[in-house]
Motif scaffolding. Sequence first.
Motif, PDB file in Angstrom:
ATOM      1  N   ALA A 208      -5.645 -28.374 -14.384  1.00  0.00           N
ATOM      2  CA  ALA A 208      -6.613 -29.400 -13.994  1.00  0.00           C
ATOM      3  C   ALA A 208      -7.220 -29.076 -12.635  1.00  0.00           C
ATOM      4  N   GLY A 209      -6.407 -28.514 -11.728  1.00  0.00           N
ATOM      5  CA  GLY A 209      -6.907 -28.154 -10.412  1.00  0.00           C
ATOM      6  C   GLY A 209      -7.966 -27.072 -10.481  1.00  0.00           C
ATOM      7  N   GLU A 210      -7.724 -26.054 -11.305  1.00  0.00           N
ATOM      8  CA  GLU A 210      -8.704 -24.983 -11.450  1.00  0.00           C
ATOM      9  C   GLU A 210      -9.981 -25.501 -12.095  1.00  0.00           C
ATOM     10  N   CYS A 211      -9.835 -26.416 -13.039  1.00  0.00           N
ATOM     11  CA  CYS A 211     -11.027 -27.006 -13.670  1.00  0.00           C
ATOM     12  C   CYS A 211     -11.842 -27.799 -12.658  1.00  0.00           C
ATOM     13  N   ARG A 212     -11.174 -28.502 -11.732  1.00  0.00           N
ATOM     14  CA  ARG A 212     -11.902 -29.235 -10.689  1.00  0.00           C
ATOM     15  C   ARG A 212     -12.650 -28.278  -9.777  1.00  0.00           C
ATOM     16  N   ARG A 213     -12.010 -27.152  -9.467  1.00  0.00           N
ATOM     17  CA  ARG A 213     -12.645 -26.187  -8.571  1.00  0.00           C
ATOM     18  C   ARG A 213     -13.784 -25.440  -9.250  1.00  0.00           C
ATOM     19  N   ARG A 214     -13.654 -25.205 -10.570  1.00  0.00           N
ATOM     20  CA  ARG A 214     -14.663 -24.436 -11.293  1.00  0.00           C
ATOM     21  C   ARG A 214     -15.045 -25.143 -12.593  1.00  0.00           C
ATOM     22  N   PRO A 215     -15.726 -26.275 -12.491  1.00  0.00           N
ATOM     23  CA  PRO A 215     -16.085 -27.033 -13.700  1.00  0.00           C
ATOM     24  C   PRO A 215     -16.988 -26.246 -14.649  1.00  0.00           C
ATOM     25  N   ASP A 216     -17.821 -25.354 -14.105  1.00  0.00           N
ATOM     26  CA  ASP A 216     -18.684 -24.546 -14.964  1.00  0.00           C
ATOM     27  C   ASP A 216     -17.866 -23.599 -15.834  1.00  0.00           C
ATOM     28  N   MET A 217     -16.819 -23.013 -15.250  1.00  0.00           N
ATOM     29  CA  MET A 217     -15.954 -22.121 -16.019  1.00  0.00           C
ATOM     30  C   MET A 217     -15.147 -22.898 -17.055  1.00  0.00           C
ATOM     31  N   ALA A 218     -14.687 -24.092 -16.685  1.00  0.00           N
ATOM     32  CA  ALA A 218     -13.956 -24.930 -17.634  1.00  0.00           C
ATOM     33  C   ALA A 218     -14.831 -25.254 -18.841  1.00  0.00           C
ATOM     34  N   GLU A 219     -16.101 -25.578 -18.588  1.00  0.00           N
ATOM     35  CA  GLU A 219     -17.026 -25.891 -19.671  1.00  0.00           C
ATOM     36  C   GLU A 219     -17.250 -24.670 -20.560  1.00  0.00           C
ATOM     37  N   SER A 220     -17.355 -23.485 -19.954  1.00  0.00           N
ATOM     38  CA  SER A 220     -17.589 -22.266 -20.737  1.00  0.00           C
ATOM     39  C   SER A 220     -16.393 -21.917 -21.614  1.00  0.00           C
ATOM     40  N   VAL A 221     -15.209 -21.824 -20.996  1.00  0.00           N
ATOM     41  CA  VAL A 221     -14.019 -21.360 -21.713  1.00  0.00           C
ATOM     42  C   VAL A 221     -13.469 -22.421 -22.653  1.00  0.00           C
ATOM     43  N   ASN A 222     -13.471 -23.676 -22.214  1.00  0.00           N
ATOM     44  CA  ASN A 222     -12.890 -24.744 -23.030  1.00  0.00           C
ATOM     45  C   ASN A 222     -13.839 -25.298 -24.077  1.00  0.00           C
ATOM     46  N   CYS A 223     -15.136 -25.110 -23.894  1.00  0.00           N
ATOM     47  CA  CYS A 223     -16.095 -25.762 -24.779  1.00  0.00           C
ATOM     48  C   CYS A 223     -17.138 -24.807 -25.376  1.00  0.00           C
ATOM     49  N   HIS A 224     -17.888 -24.121 -24.517  1.00  0.00           N
ATOM     50  CA  HIS A 224     -19.007 -23.312 -25.005  1.00  0.00           C
ATOM     51  C   HIS A 224     -18.541 -22.138 -25.861  1.00  0.00           C
ATOM     52  N   PHE A 225     -17.557 -21.387 -25.398  1.00  0.00           N
ATOM     53  CA  PHE A 225     -17.091 -20.210 -26.126  1.00  0.00           C
ATOM     54  C   PHE A 225     -16.536 -20.558 -27.515  1.00  0.00           C
ATOM     55  N   PRO A 226     -15.644 -21.565 -27.619  1.00  0.00           N
ATOM     56  CA  PRO A 226     -15.131 -21.873 -28.964  1.00  0.00           C
ATOM     57  C   PRO A 226     -16.224 -22.332 -29.928  1.00  0.00           C
ATOM     58  N   ALA A 227     -17.244 -23.021 -29.421  1.00  0.00           N
ATOM     59  CA  ALA A 227     -18.354 -23.441 -30.289  1.00  0.00           C
ATOM     60  C   ALA A 227     -19.102 -22.219 -30.815  1.00  0.00           C
ATOM     61  N   GLU A 228     -19.296 -21.232 -29.959  1.00  0.00           N
ATOM     62  CA  GLU A 228     -19.934 -19.986 -30.390  1.00  0.00           C
ATOM     63  C   GLU A 228     -19.105 -19.275 -31.453  1.00  0.00           C
ATOM     64  N   LEU A 229     -17.802 -19.203 -31.212  1.00  0.00           N
ATOM     65  CA  LEU A 229     -16.935 -18.474 -32.140  1.00  0.00           C
ATOM     66  C   LEU A 229     -16.796 -19.202 -33.471  1.00  0.00           C
ATOM     67  N   LEU A 230     -16.871 -20.535 -33.440  1.00  0.00           N
ATOM     68  CA  LEU A 230     -16.858 -21.291 -34.693  1.00  0.00           C
ATOM     69  C   LEU A 230     -18.029 -20.886 -35.577  1.00  0.00           C
ATOM     70  N   ASP A 231     -19.209 -20.805 -34.993  1.00  0.00           N
ATOM     71  CA  ASP A 231     -20.386 -20.396 -35.761  1.00  0.00           C
ATOM     72  C   ASP A 231     -20.224 -18.977 -36.310  1.00  0.00           C
ATOM     73  N   ALA A 232     -19.674 -18.076 -35.489  1.00  0.00           N
ATOM     74  CA  ALA A 232     -19.471 -16.696 -35.922  1.00  0.00           C
ATOM     75  C   ALA A 232     -18.457 -16.621 -37.053  1.00  0.00           C
ATOM     76  N   ALA A 233     -17.396 -17.419 -36.975  1.00  0.00           N
ATOM     77  CA  ALA A 233     -16.387 -17.439 -38.035  1.00  0.00           C
ATOM     78  C   ALA A 233     -16.985 -17.959 -39.334  1.00  0.00           C
ATOM     79  N   ALA A 234     -17.865 -18.951 -39.238  1.00  0.00           N
ATOM     80  CA  ALA A 234     -18.509 -19.495 -40.434  1.00  0.00           C
ATOM     81  C   ALA A 234     -19.413 -18.454 -41.086  1.00  0.00           C
TER      82      ALA A 234
END
Length: 318
Positions: A72-98
């Motif tokens: 949680a501390g790292e996410c507070r320090r780098r919210p953009d990275m948290a959004e990329s790794v926790n949200c944006h990347f898996p959404a991309e990979l879901l589409d690729a898997a489909a």
Amino acid sequence: MRWVIVGSSGYIGSALSRYLLAAGDTVISVSRRSEGPAGTIHHQVETLSLKDCAGLFLAGDRVIYAAGIASAGECRRRPDMAESVNCHFPAELLDAAAVAQADSFLYLSSVKAVTPPNGQLARENDGQPATDAYGASKWSAEQKMLASPAKIRVNVLRPAAVYGEYQGGCDSELVGTTPVAKKRAMAWRQKFRLWGRIIPRVPATGFRSFVALDDLLSAIRLIVESRCDREVFIAAEPQYCDLSLIGSAASGRIMKNSYFLAALLGVVIRSLSVLGVKTGLLEVGRSELYSSARLRTTLNWRPLRRYRQFLQAVNEGS
């Protein structure tokens, strides 16, 4: 049929890889490390983005996204990275898997994606979306997963606080336990034993939910091998612990809650917060109780281990 573990170098990902290999499954591990868990077919990537994972999936694959920034501390320090790794990347990979016609995609979220009602047993649809960087990134990812038009089965699993190490399906709490698991539990024991010499009381806190790693792994397999689609499940054992129960089990000493200490701690924490010091302990008095009833009734999941027993076993075996 292959299992593709994205984030295989992490705590849950590496244990899941070993768990599946022990059952005779083929496991494709994906991480930024040069090597994956022994026995897996490993793919090293610079990032977990679609750019670096292109062409990874095959028809029939069972994809697990076990990566993410869990601090949680790292996410507070780098919210953009948290959004990329926790949200944006898996959404991309879901589409690729489909597109590759994979069989399914399971996103490992967290109970922290939702703030539950204080003191109430929360199920999947109870509470409000989290607003902190970590929880919000998980909640946002869940919404993208569930709303995706991709023609693939996709599900979300929210584990409570995970403890222990993969023990190969052994019945004993300590058989096969690695030094890492003992180190985590012993840290609790040492802190509480030192505290207990001074005063046998701890700040009164809310109750918390936990889930053993072994039980979480069995939940993952049940969900993936089911025909569930666009479902959300919580994995949590049916018993709850507050600080006094954890302290007593970890130290072997009888410890009681003190509301005076809790109030004093709250004043200190709020004062630090006003000064701009983020402690992450402002919610120490809240109870966060989660129900796995849906997972148990829908897929007959039966968690076998208990956090208090785990701490007691490590304490007795030391």
